[in-house]
Design a protein around this motif. Structure first.
Motif, PDB file in Angstrom:
ATOM      1  N   LEU A  24       0.781  -1.224   0.000  1.00 41.54           N
ATOM      2  CA  LEU A  24       0.000   0.000   0.000  1.00 41.54           C
ATOM      3  C   LEU A  24       0.819   1.283   0.000  1.00 41.54           C
ATOM      4  O   LEU A  24       0.370   2.303  -0.517  1.00 41.54           O
ATOM      5  N   ARG A  25       2.016   1.261   0.608  1.00 38.66           N
ATOM      6  CA  ARG A  25       2.817   2.476   0.774  1.00 38.66           C
ATOM      7  C   ARG A  25       4.181   2.393   0.099  1.00 38.66           C
ATOM      8  O   ARG A  25       4.672   3.365  -0.439  1.00 38.66           O
ATOM      9  N   ASN A 141      -1.721  -1.230  -4.123  1.00 42.57           N
ATOM     10  CA  ASN A 141      -2.000   0.169  -4.427  1.00 42.57           C
ATOM     11  C   ASN A 141      -1.390   0.535  -5.778  1.00 42.57           C
ATOM     12  O   ASN A 141      -0.169   0.612  -5.926  1.00 42.57           O
ATOM     13  N   GLY A 142      -2.259   0.789  -6.767  1.00 43.44           N
ATOM     14  CA  GLY A 142      -1.803   1.212  -8.084  1.00 43.44           C
ATOM     15  C   GLY A 142      -1.635   2.712  -8.188  1.00 43.44           C
ATOM     16  O   GLY A 142      -1.223   3.204  -9.235  1.00 43.44           O
ATOM     17  N   HIS A 148       2.495   5.928  -4.190  1.00 38.01           N
ATOM     18  CA  HIS A 148       2.573   5.214  -5.478  1.00 38.01           C
ATOM     19  C   HIS A 148       3.685   4.164  -5.366  1.00 38.01           C
ATOM     20  O   HIS A 148       4.740   4.281  -5.996  1.00 38.01           O
ATOM     21  N   PRO A 149       3.477   3.113  -4.588  1.00 33.55           N
ATOM     22  CA  PRO A 149       4.567   2.179  -4.275  1.00 33.55           C
ATOM     23  C   PRO A 149       5.048   1.334  -5.449  1.00 33.55           C
ATOM     24  O   PRO A 149       6.235   0.986  -5.503  1.00 33.55           O
ATOM     25  N   CYS A 150       4.172   0.995  -6.379  1.00 32.98           N
ATOM     26  CA  CYS A 150       4.607   0.193  -7.527  1.00 32.98           C
ATOM     27  C   CYS A 150       5.584   0.982  -8.391  1.00 32.98           C
ATOM     28  O   CYS A 150       6.555   0.430  -8.912  1.00 32.98           O
ATOM     29  N   GLN A 315       5.999  -5.123 -11.010  1.00 31.57           N
ATOM     30  CA  GLN A 315       4.649  -5.524 -10.617  1.00 31.57           C
ATOM     31  C   GLN A 315       4.435  -7.026 -10.756  1.00 31.57           C
ATOM     32  O   GLN A 315       3.683  -7.621  -9.976  1.00 31.57           O
ATOM     33  N   LYS A 316       5.097  -7.633 -11.706  1.00 27.14           N
ATOM     34  CA  LYS A 316       5.029  -9.095 -11.784  1.00 27.14           C
ATOM     35  C   LYS A 316       5.628  -9.730 -10.533  1.00 27.14           C
ATOM     36  O   LYS A 316       5.089 -10.713 -10.001  1.00 27.14           O
TER      37      LYS A 316
END
Length: 324
Positions: A24-25, A141-142, A148-150, A315-316
């Motif tokens: 999330l963070r 969290n996208g 914006h962790p990704c 992200q994968k």
């Protein structure tokens, strides 16, 4: 040849430690866990480039809730889930019952019985936290207005590829103390980077997040400087990073922001203060002529498209680790 499975043999972290957790963070995981995710992402990238399939998520479904427009987030998550053997389902937030007043808690409980994980891109971060509180599946969290962790994980993967290491790398972020800055600074200080963030007065990062980042830097051997002086931040930097001056949801402030940020443009004069081997980064979309000049973002130091590609691989790694 190594496969992604062999990562568990040379990392202190076991994949089972991630299963079912949320992202999330950007600082839910400790340093060893973030290093694992970065190595895993690098291995998944190598395998994809070599045409080696790795599909641990066959039969799994990712629900993707979008309240904000997206290019990189939507495409990279959909393609990533497909490459991992699963499927991704696009859910327009306005078309869900959420848009007609259904409680977030009810939506979380229902979707937990249908899909194996949820990626959400929305406005208020509190809504994502509430979704995670009531869901029994991983929540990713996208993007929210606060984090914006990704993006941060993809950024660090890019820096590691370009510089060979993260420890002690001098990272200068110039611009708005926004969601991108928040997650990037938290993760970077956890991993031992020398972080300098330059923002105009009134646009600083959240002070609670800065305090947490200082604590991370103290524990990792990293550094953190928050200043209003862009030249001080960029001097000798290995990485120069910026973002748009007006993020989604703040369009009404655009005219004022253009004036307030005018002295924070990343241009040739500013980047001349950085290391001769600096790289330029931007999470995109970019507004050439505003936060960055065309000769910088399209110049030889720019790695913005490598950075954008790494959203897919990072992200994968997140999806495979949390869902598998």
């Amino acid at each position: 040849m190594e496969t992604a499975k062999t990562l568990v043999h040379y990392q202190a972290v076991q994949p089972s430690e991630f299963k079912g957790k949320d992202f999330l963070r950007g600082d839910e995981f400790n340093r060893q866990e973030l290093e694992y995710l970065l190595k895993f992402a690098g291995e998944l990238k190598r395998m994809q480039k070599n045409g080696q399939p790795y599909q641990p998520l066959k039969g799994k479904t990712l629900g993707m809730i979008f309240d904000k427009a997206s290019t990189r987030t939507r495409v990279s998550f959909e393609v990533g889930m497909y490459q991992l053997g699963g499927m991704a389902m696009y859910l327009n937030g306005k078309e869900l019952q959420l848009g007609r007043g259904e409680p977030i808690s009810d939506t979380a409980k229902v979707l937990s019985r249908y899909v194996d994980a949820i990626m959400i891109r929305t406005f208020a971060h509190a809504g994502v936290e509430e979704l995670a509180e009531h869901a029994t599946i991983p929540i990713i969290n996208g993007l929210t207005d606060l984090f914006h962790p990704c993006q941060a994980l993809a950024d660090l993967l890019t820096i590691q590829e370009q510089k060979g290491s993260l420890q002690g790398v001098k990272l200068a972020y110039v611009g708005d103390g926004n969601n991108v800055a928040n997650s990037l600074v938290l993760a970077a200080t956890l991993l031992g980077l020398d972080v300098r963030i330059a923002t105009p007065a009134g646009y600083e990062m959240d002070q609670t997040i800065l305090l947490q980042a200082r604590q991370y830097a103290d524990g990792s051997g990293g550094k953190l400087l928050a200043t209003t002086d862009a030249e001080l931040a960029v001097y000798g930097a290995d990485v120069v990073y910026t973002d748009v001056w007006t993020s989604m949801g703040f369009e009404a402030e655009n005219e004022a922001r253009l004036k307030d940020f005018a002295a924070y443009q990343v241009n040739r004069a500013l980047t001349n203060l950085a290391s001769p081997e600096y790289i330029f980064m931007h999470c995109l979309p970019a507004h050439r002529g505003e936060e960055v000049t065309a000769d910088v973002i399209d110049g030889p130091h720019s790695v913005v498209f490598e950075q954008a590609e790494n959203r897919l691989h990072a992200q994968k790694a997140i999806m495979a680790s949390l869902i598998e």
